[in-house]
Design an enzyme around this catalytic site. Structure first.
Site, PDB file in Angstrom:
ATOM      1  N   ASN A   1      -3.038   6.180  -0.495  1.00  0.00           N
ATOM      2  CA  ASN A   1      -2.671   6.280   0.923  1.00  0.00           C
ATOM      3  C   ASN A   1      -1.936   7.560   1.284  1.00  0.00           C
ATOM      4  OD1 ASN A   1      -3.875   4.095   2.231  1.00  0.00           O
ATOM      5  ND2 ASN A   1      -2.522   2.729   1.103  1.00  0.00           N
TER       6      ASN A   1
ATOM      7  N   GLU B   1      -4.738   0.478  -8.169  1.00  0.00           N
ATOM      8  CA  GLU B   1      -3.668   1.417  -8.527  1.00  0.00           C
ATOM      9  C   GLU B   1      -2.548   0.581  -9.130  1.00  0.00           C
ATOM     10  OE1 GLU B   1      -2.940   5.280  -5.735  1.00  0.00           O
ATOM     11  OE2 GLU B   1      -2.721   3.387  -4.719  1.00  0.00           O
TER      12      GLU B   1
ATOM     13  N   HIS C   1      -2.024  -2.476  -6.652  1.00  0.00           N
ATOM     14  CA  HIS C   1      -2.563  -2.159  -5.324  1.00  0.00           C
ATOM     15  C   HIS C   1      -4.096  -2.239  -5.332  1.00  0.00           C
ATOM     16  CE1 HIS C   1      -3.145   1.073  -1.981  1.00  0.00           C
ATOM     17  NE2 HIS C   1      -3.212  -0.142  -1.492  1.00  0.00           N
TER      18      HIS C   1
ATOM     19  N   SER D   1       0.818  -1.217   0.000  1.00  0.00           N
ATOM     20  CA  SER D   1       0.000   0.000   0.000  1.00  0.00           C
ATOM     21  C   SER D   1       0.843   1.255   0.000  1.00  0.00           C
ATOM     22  CB  SER D   1      -0.918   0.068   1.219  1.00  0.00           C
ATOM     23  OG  SER D   1      -0.855  -1.002   2.053  1.00  0.00           O
TER      24      SER D   1
HETATM   25  P1  NAI Z   1      -2.846  -9.484   6.957  1.00  0.00           P
HETATM   26  O1  NAI Z   1      -2.121  -9.269   8.235  1.00  0.00           O
HETATM   27  O2  NAI Z   1      -4.321  -9.706   6.977  1.00  0.00           O
HETATM   28  O3  NAI Z   1      -2.199 -10.700   6.126  1.00  0.00           O
HETATM   29  C1  NAI Z   1      -0.837 -10.854   5.882  1.00  0.00           C
HETATM   30  C2  NAI Z   1      -0.577 -12.351   5.646  1.00  0.00           C
HETATM   31  O4  NAI Z   1       0.751 -12.527   5.146  1.00  0.00           O
HETATM   32  C3  NAI Z   1      -0.692 -13.197   6.910  1.00  0.00           C
HETATM   33  O5  NAI Z   1      -1.591 -14.276   6.656  1.00  0.00           O
HETATM   34  C4  NAI Z   1       0.742 -13.705   7.138  1.00  0.00           C
HETATM   35  O6  NAI Z   1       0.768 -15.015   7.693  1.00  0.00           O
HETATM   36  C5  NAI Z   1       1.274 -13.702   5.720  1.00  0.00           C
HETATM   37  N1  NAI Z   1       2.750 -13.621   5.625  1.00  0.00           N
HETATM   38  C6  NAI Z   1       3.610 -12.806   6.297  1.00  0.00           C
HETATM   39  N2  NAI Z   1       4.874 -13.029   5.885  1.00  0.00           N
HETATM   40  C7  NAI Z   1       4.816 -14.004   4.930  1.00  0.00           C
HETATM   41  C8  NAI Z   1       5.783 -14.665   4.133  1.00  0.00           C
HETATM   42  N3  NAI Z   1       7.077 -14.373   4.217  1.00  0.00           N
HETATM   43  N4  NAI Z   1       5.361 -15.614   3.261  1.00  0.00           N
HETATM   44  C9  NAI Z   1       4.054 -15.921   3.148  1.00  0.00           C
HETATM   45  N5  NAI Z   1       3.087 -15.328   3.867  1.00  0.00           N
HETATM   46  C10 NAI Z   1       3.452 -14.373   4.759  1.00  0.00           C
HETATM   47  O7  NAI Z   1      -2.483  -8.183   6.068  1.00  0.00           O
HETATM   48  P2  NAI Z   1      -3.329  -7.534   4.858  1.00  0.00           P
HETATM   49  O8  NAI Z   1      -4.224  -6.492   5.391  1.00  0.00           O
HETATM   50  O9  NAI Z   1      -3.875  -8.610   4.003  1.00  0.00           O
HETATM   51  O10 NAI Z   1      -2.162  -6.754   4.084  1.00  0.00           O
HETATM   52  C11 NAI Z   1      -1.261  -7.426   3.218  1.00  0.00           C
HETATM   53  C12 NAI Z   1      -0.617  -6.436   2.266  1.00  0.00           C
HETATM   54  O11 NAI Z   1      -1.641  -5.753   1.531  1.00  0.00           O
HETATM   55  C13 NAI Z   1       0.229  -5.348   2.944  1.00  0.00           C
HETATM   56  O12 NAI Z   1       1.317  -5.044   2.097  1.00  0.00           O
HETATM   57  C14 NAI Z   1      -0.738  -4.174   3.000  1.00  0.00           C
HETATM   58  O13 NAI Z   1      -0.089  -2.945   3.050  1.00  0.00           O
HETATM   59  C15 NAI Z   1      -1.489  -4.343   1.682  1.00  0.00           C
HETATM   60  N6  NAI Z   1      -2.799  -3.722   1.619  1.00  0.00           N
HETATM   61  C16 NAI Z   1      -3.632  -3.743   2.708  1.00  0.00           C
HETATM   62  C17 NAI Z   1      -4.891  -3.149   2.645  1.00  0.00           C
HETATM   63  C18 NAI Z   1      -5.804  -3.177   3.836  1.00  0.00           C
HETATM   64  O14 NAI Z   1      -6.842  -2.474   3.813  1.00  0.00           O
HETATM   65  N7  NAI Z   1      -5.525  -3.950   4.859  1.00  0.00           N
HETATM   66  C19 NAI Z   1      -5.357  -2.482   1.415  1.00  0.00           C
HETATM   67  C20 NAI Z   1      -4.437  -2.595   0.298  1.00  0.00           C
HETATM   68  C21 NAI Z   1      -3.198  -3.160   0.430  1.00  0.00           C
END
Ligand code: NAI
Length: 283
Positions: free
Chosen positions: A190, A152, A140, A119
């Site tokens: 963001n 994006e 994104h 993000s």
């Molecule tokens: P989340 O915390 O829900 O999920 C992250 C997942 O990645 C977890 O299941 C974790 O076990 C896994 N993980 C961590 N390290 C890993 C690795 N080395 N290999 C495989 N899996 C791994 O986080 P979320 O919200 O899904 O965010 C993920 C990405 O998306 C981040 O980069 C965030 O900035 C981006 N993002 C988030 C948004 C939001 O509203 N939460 C919106 C748009 C983008």
């Protein structure tokens, strides 16, 4: 390149949403996480989402079954050898993303495009961890992925025109609307949204108003569909903090300083909806 099989890395809220839209669009999808049970949890979240669509009459039972058949949960990173496209949605930490991209670069066939759902982090820096910076790009998605139309698309310094075009075409195939933006901290979404959320947290921190009041002001007064603190809980307070840190480091301006209350909540493990507690409590 003809994309048929997609690997989504990270089965959290974003990864499972991305896997769902890819499978609904007809792609074979591997949903990868560090452990098999986390990947399976991502899949059961998708199952519930699809079931809800069936109950609302928006999806047929047959399409639900077909979509689920296209999804495979996995904990093996070696699957990267077998796919045509990879999109990463792991935690918003540069060191985690660069080490993952290094590994993917050694495993995935050389023509495979590596996309990141970051993000806010610089695409150019993530791309520099690989030997294929021309084939790395930011894609994104917005949360919740199945509902929100925008993607994006962010080119790194070396991303090729051909790769950009392929990702724009893929975005359209997923029924989303691509918007091209430059590689600057927070991109567009963001850079504008997160300082507002951070300011909302400052108003609570300084005792100007309770969270409910802040959200009510922004909903009823500014016509926002959701108050900024409800939205912060929904995004994840850890993710909000990492994005503010990226903006602060990237622009150096004090106006991007993360609110101490945000830091405190994250340290306490109050990460918002996903952990059951943030500015609000969730059962
Ligand atoms: P989340 O915390 O829900 O999920 C992250 C997942 O990645 C977890 O299941 C974790 O076990 C896994 N993980 C961590 N390290 C890993 C690795 N080395 N290999 C495989 N899996 C791994 O986080 P979320 O919200 O899904 O965010 C993920 C990405 O998306 C981040 O980069 C965030 O900035 C981006 N993002 C988030 C948004 C939001 O509203 N939460 C919106 C748009 C983008």
């Amino acid at each position: 390149m003809n994309i048929q099989k997609i690997m989504v890395i990270g089965a959290g809220q974003m990864g499972s949403g991305i896997a769902q839209v890819c499978a609904m669009a007809g792609f074979q999808v591997i949903l990868h996480d560090m452990k098999q049970d986390i990947a399976e949890k991502g899949l059961s979240f998708i199952q519930k989402q699809l079931q809800r669509q069936v109950e609302k009459g928006k999806l047929s039972e047959q399409d639900k079954v077909k979509t689920l058949q296209r999804l495979t949960p996995s904990a093996s990173i070696e699957d990267a050898k077998e796919v045509d496209f990879i999109i990463e949605a792991v935690i918003e930490k540069m060191e985690v993303k660069t080490s993952l991209f290094k590994q993917l670069d050694t495993l995935a066939p050389e023509q495979v495009i590596l996309a990141t759902n970051t993000s806010s982090l610089p695409i150019t820096e993530i791309a520099a961890a690989t030997n294929r910076p021309d084939r790395v790009i930011g894609m994104h998605f917005m949360n919740p992925v199945p509902v929100m139309k925008l993607v994006e698309i962010i080119r790194g310094l070396a991303t090729s025109d051909e790769v950009y075009q392929q990702i724009e075409d893929l975005t359209k195939k997923l029924n989303k609307t691509p918007v091209e933006v430059k590689d600057f901290p927070g991109f567009v979404s963001n850079r504008i949204l997160m300082p507002m959320i951070n300011e909302a947290i400052f108003t609570v921190y300084e005792g100007v108003a309770e969270p409910e009041a802040v959200d009510e002001v922004m909903k009823l007064g500014m016509n926002h569909p959701m108050g900024p603190l409800t939205l912060a809980d929904f995004i994840g307070l850890d993710t909000c903090l990492y994005i503010m840190e990226t903006l602060h480091e990237g622009f150096g301006d004090d106006k991007y300083r993360p609110c101490p209350l945000l830091r405190k909540y994250v340290k306490a493990g109050w990460l918002g909806k996903k952990s059951g507690r943030g500015f609000y409590q969730y059962s």
